[in-house]
Structure formats: C-alpha cells, structure tokens
Design an enzyme around this catalytic site. Sequence first.
Site, PDB file in Angstrom:
ATOM      1  CG  ASN A  51      30.774  58.689  62.141  1.00 23.20           C
ATOM      2  OD1 ASN A  51      31.534  58.331  61.255  1.00 23.20           O
ATOM      3  ND2 ASN A  51      30.274  57.850  63.041  1.00 23.20           N
ATOM      4  CG  HIS A  87      35.314  59.619  63.122  1.00 23.18           C
ATOM      5  ND1 HIS A  87      35.181  58.738  64.160  1.00 23.18           N
ATOM      6  CD2 HIS A  87      34.757  59.005  62.049  1.00 23.18           C
ATOM      7  CE1 HIS A  87      34.581  57.631  63.735  1.00 23.18           C
ATOM      8  NE2 HIS A  87      34.321  57.762  62.452  1.00 23.18           N
ATOM      9  CB  CYS A 137      36.498  57.803  68.174  1.00 21.49           C
ATOM     10  SG  CYS A 137      38.222  57.804  68.566  1.00 21.49           S
ATOM     11  CG  HIS A 195      34.044  57.323  57.376  1.00 17.00           C
ATOM     12  ND1 HIS A 195      32.897  56.570  57.455  1.00 17.00           N
ATOM     13  CD2 HIS A 195      34.470  57.448  58.666  1.00 17.00           C
ATOM     14  CE1 HIS A 195      32.642  56.258  58.710  1.00 17.00           C
ATOM     15  NE2 HIS A 195      33.578  56.792  59.467  1.00 17.00           N
ATOM     16  CG  ASP A 225      30.599  54.375  62.283  1.00 17.51           C
ATOM     17  OD1 ASP A 225      30.993  53.913  63.360  1.00 17.51           O
ATOM     18  OD2 ASP A 225      31.324  55.047  61.533  1.00 17.51           O
TER      19      ASP A 225
END
Lengths: 327, 327
Positions: free
Chosen positions: A251, A211, A242, A209, A18
């Site tokens: 993240n 952010h 993002c 998960h 990611d």
Amino acid sequence: MKEGKGKRLFINEVATRDGFQMESRFIPTDDKIALVDRLGTLGYAKIEVTSFTSAKAIPALRDGEEVMQRIVRQPGVVYTALVPNLRGAERALESRIGEFNVVMSVSETHNLSNLRMTREQSFAQLAEVIALARQAGVPVNVSLSCVFGCPMEGEVPLAGVLEWIDRFAALQVQGVTLCDTTGMAFPTQVQALCEAVMARHPGLQWTAHFHNTRGMGLANVLAAVEAGIERLDMSLGGIGGCPYAPGATGNVATEDVVHMLQCMGYDTGMDLNGLIDAASELEALVQHDLPSQVPRAGHRLTRHAPPADFNDIAARAHARRAKELNP
Amino acid sequence: MKEGKGKRLFINEVATRDGFQMESRFIPTDDKIALVDRLGTLGYAKIEVTSFTSAKAIPALRDGEEVMQRIVRQPGVVYTALVPNLRGAERALESRIGEFNVVMSVSETHNLSNLRMTREQSFAQLAEVIALARQAGVPVNVSLSCVFGCPMEGEVPLAGVLEWIDRFAALQVQGVTLCDTTGMAFPTQVQALCEAVMARHPGLQWTAHFHNTRGMGLANVLAAVEAGIERLDMSLGGIGGCPYAPGATGNVATEDVVHMLQCMGYDTGMDLNGLIDAASELEALVQHDLPSQVPRAGHRLTRHAPPADFNDIAARAHARRAKELNP
C-alpha cells in the site's frame, strides 16, 4: 498538477487490516488496540480496524471482535472492518461496527484465486450481507479489487468494471473503493477511470486505493485527486503486501502521501508528526523496516546540520575569496 | 494528468557517476566500461559516464580517463562527465568528452559544505571551465543543486535561483539541469519553477533531476513533464544517495520512471526490458539490493500464474454454483 488550495481530502487507514493480515508475526491484541486508539486521534476519516473473516482463513486477525469492542472511538472517525459473509456480518454487528467493508474482485481469476468463489457467488453472498447491513442501519462500502488490472488476466475491460459498480449501486451501497490491488494502475488510466465512474454514479462516495508496487503510488494518488476523488485508502508505514509480486512494496504509505498532499496545499486534516511517531511504534510492532520514506528523511523542510567543520570550511573559503579580490 | 500521446522525452543516465560515487565498493574499471557500453544501446539521450574530480576527493571514480577512453560510443548518445575545474576540464578534453557537466549549488551553505567554496568562488571557477569548453567546441550543461530547497537552509528563494541561471545563461551554456539534490521538491513547486525558468530562458536545454527521498520522485517527474520539460536525469536501479538523509533512497530509478512514462504513452526511446536486465547486472556489481521496483514486480502487464490448485478451486466453485442454480 493542481494546487491543493485548501481542498479537503479524507484519509482512510488500512494498516491494521490490510497491513496486519500480511505480517508473519501475530500482533498482540493489546498492541492492535493501542495503535488504533493512537491513530484515532490523528485526523483520519476512517480506520479499517480488522476483518471478520474466519480465524482459520486469516489467523492474524482472529481477535477482530475483541479489538473492535475495546478500542476508544473518536467522534467523527468511522471504524470499519472487512465483512466477507453473513457469519462475519453478525460478528461485526455484535462488535458495534461503524461500516461494513465488503470486497470482491472484478477479475474472475483473481476472485477465484483469492476468495475461492466465482464473482457471481461473491456478489450473491455480499448482497445478503448488504441486506443485513441495511436492516441494521449500518452503511456499506464495496471495495472492488483489480479495477486497474489483474495480475493473472492482465487488462480488465472498463465495461465489466462499470457493470459490477452498477449492480452494487442498485443495492444502494453508500460507497465504492477502486482498488489497485497489485499496483498495476498508472496515472492517466487512474484519471480516466475515476472520471468515468464518478460521472456515472455521482451519488456514491468514491475512494481510491493504490499500491506502490511499481513506484507509481503517489503519482496515482495525484491523478485520482485531480479527477475529483476526495477519499483515499493508505497504510501507515506502507505495510500490507501483494502476494503476486514478491519483494515489491504494498500500500501507499500514509505518512508519505499525507506529506506530499500537505506540501501541495491540500487539507488532509491529518497530524503528520503524529503519523511519523505512530510509524515508529508500528515498526517496533512488526519488527521489520517499513517501506515508507518520510519517517527516515523527515519533512521536506527538516533542517539538517552542516558538517561539523563547516565554520572552518567557510572561514578558509572567505579568506581565499578576500585574497582573490585584493591580491 | 496529460496523456503522453507519443511525445518524445529524452532520458539521461547518471548511475555510473552520481550512483557509483556513493557506493562503498569500488566498481572495477572493466565493469564500469561494460555497463556503460550496455547502457549505450538502450536508447538514452545522454550518459553521465564519470567525474573528473580529483581521485582523492572521489576515489570511486579515479578511473575516469580510462573509462571515458575505452567505452564504445553509440551514435546519438552524448557521453558527458562532471567537470569541476580547469584541471578536470583538461583531463576531460583528453578523454574526448561529449559534454561538460558543471555543478554548483544555489545554496551558499550547501555549496560550502559540498564543494568547500563560496558560490562566487564556484562560479568564477566554472566560468573558466566554460570558457575552455567554448574554445574546444564542447557543449556545457550546468547542474544547479538545491533549486527546490536546501537540507540545511530550508526554502531557497526563487529570485536567487533565477539570478544564478541568468549568470550562466550569459556565459552561453547550452543547458541547465534543475536538481532536487535531497528530495525536497513537490509536484506543484516543480511545475511552477519549471514553467518560470523555461519562460525566462526558452533557448536553454532544460533538464530535471529528482531524488525519491520522500517518495515524490515519480510524481515530480510528471509535474516537470507537464510543465514542458523534455529531458530527465535518472539512475539505473535508483542508486546514488543523499548524504543528508541516511537510509533514504536516492535518484529516481530509470526503469521505474521509464515504465511509468511508457504506460502513459510517452515516447522515451528506451528499451525497458534491456533496462531491467541491466539493473540485474548493476545489482551484481554493487552487491546490494536496488531501490527500484519494476525489476522486482515486472511490467504492469506481467502475467502471474494463478495458484497451483486453481483448477480445483474453480471446479469446486462452479459445482457449488450449479447446485445453487438447480438445487
């Protein structure tokens, strides 16, 4: 706020997938392998090593097979990768993958924008991937994007989220990750959603998960853990961005989350000092400052030296005090 | 995690004092006044306007009297300032201050390093200031630094914290602020300390003050609020630093905290859009990026446009889907 009381939590690292897929600089294959090998010794439950997306779609991860083949696998650590389709699944199986991570969004607009398919098309494609994984005896985790909101559609109705989870559960996947893809989650929402899905499918392995796009990442982690979530995705250094919020952080940072959870008495199994050292290596690889904060500030009990003239200050203060007491 | 359910929280702004005193650029007096005037309309319970420290010690706030004299005071907003000693108290009274904020540290090493006095000397000096305030009918708040830990001494024993609170309570101050001066607090610690002090002195007005140095600022705010704290210090843009952790962020950012609390259903009384606009003005004044995140990312429900070619993507996906269904 619950005390950790030694409760075991399981930490998944996503920086090498990611994170790296968002970096402008191509991270050399040898460096990726060295980082994964280093991370493998730090106590993670799972490391998302790479993505078997087409090299054209994500050139940053075009070396997925080589990385997956050459890493040194530690016992007890699951080495997973993102698998988007049958072609990716075949590459993943050839690379001795430990788990398939399949991804789709519960938001139609986000799924079309990000994956260029309707949700039904994504589901049909992933169902084939899941069937192949079952045949091969490889476990599957489904990462569902935008379950806490879509940056284009806004609120995402709970009923829809539950329906997609039900459909994947029917395919007998092992786990589901609730992804706050663009940092829209807030703590009470997190707790309510996590409780709802865990009550509905107690047999699934649940992961959260988050952010840190709007600063709520660590608060959301606590909300998920209070709801009973035991598995958490995070990214070393907080890398991974993002695309819908330029300049915002991505993240939640592994070292920041682990530091907090350890302070609160949770057993993360992680080597925090090792993480801080690894973050320093990562910073050199990506060649920019990391958003994480614990590497800069140190552990909360890191001792800082008093000012250089502290002894003089103290002596003068005590002399004044003595004079005040015996004028 | 408790739902807010409309519970009223009271927000104190510290950017113009705790923030500006750390800025390398001197913020022009007119700009300070304009910012305080703007903030006064946004719903704050209290604004810490300036400090009546000596101009030599904190040149950034050498214009305290002028700022305090010229601001437009909104009804319902307390305009407070830091008052270190009798000379400062006289200046503050001449400036028609709404409250004295007096500061000392519960850590001997931190108090000596920061204020160049022993804690006993600080207490003696502040006792004089408090007596003067009582005479003048001005309420006093005591901000206690390092109650969650000292960057030089490490853990600070609870007994010592309680003893200093008891001594100030005996002087009949109106409120006490629990300051996490260098971002060492963690959520379960926050909840335990807040509950302990509130149970011991239920008649005092309690405020919590957190720094985001290690990323836990917003989680700590929630822990304090869950413990029953109703008053919170924060700093527009997250400005205001911490000299013991270079590169680390400072105070929790007003707009980020208010955004989270509003999402959770608390009544902060604050105008969030007005805060985001004010943060933009502040960024121009301090001439550097702000650590706060909501001004960059927007409210969680801020809608972002789909990709420019979204309609083409969708049309192609739907055409493929139609073909799959009717091959």
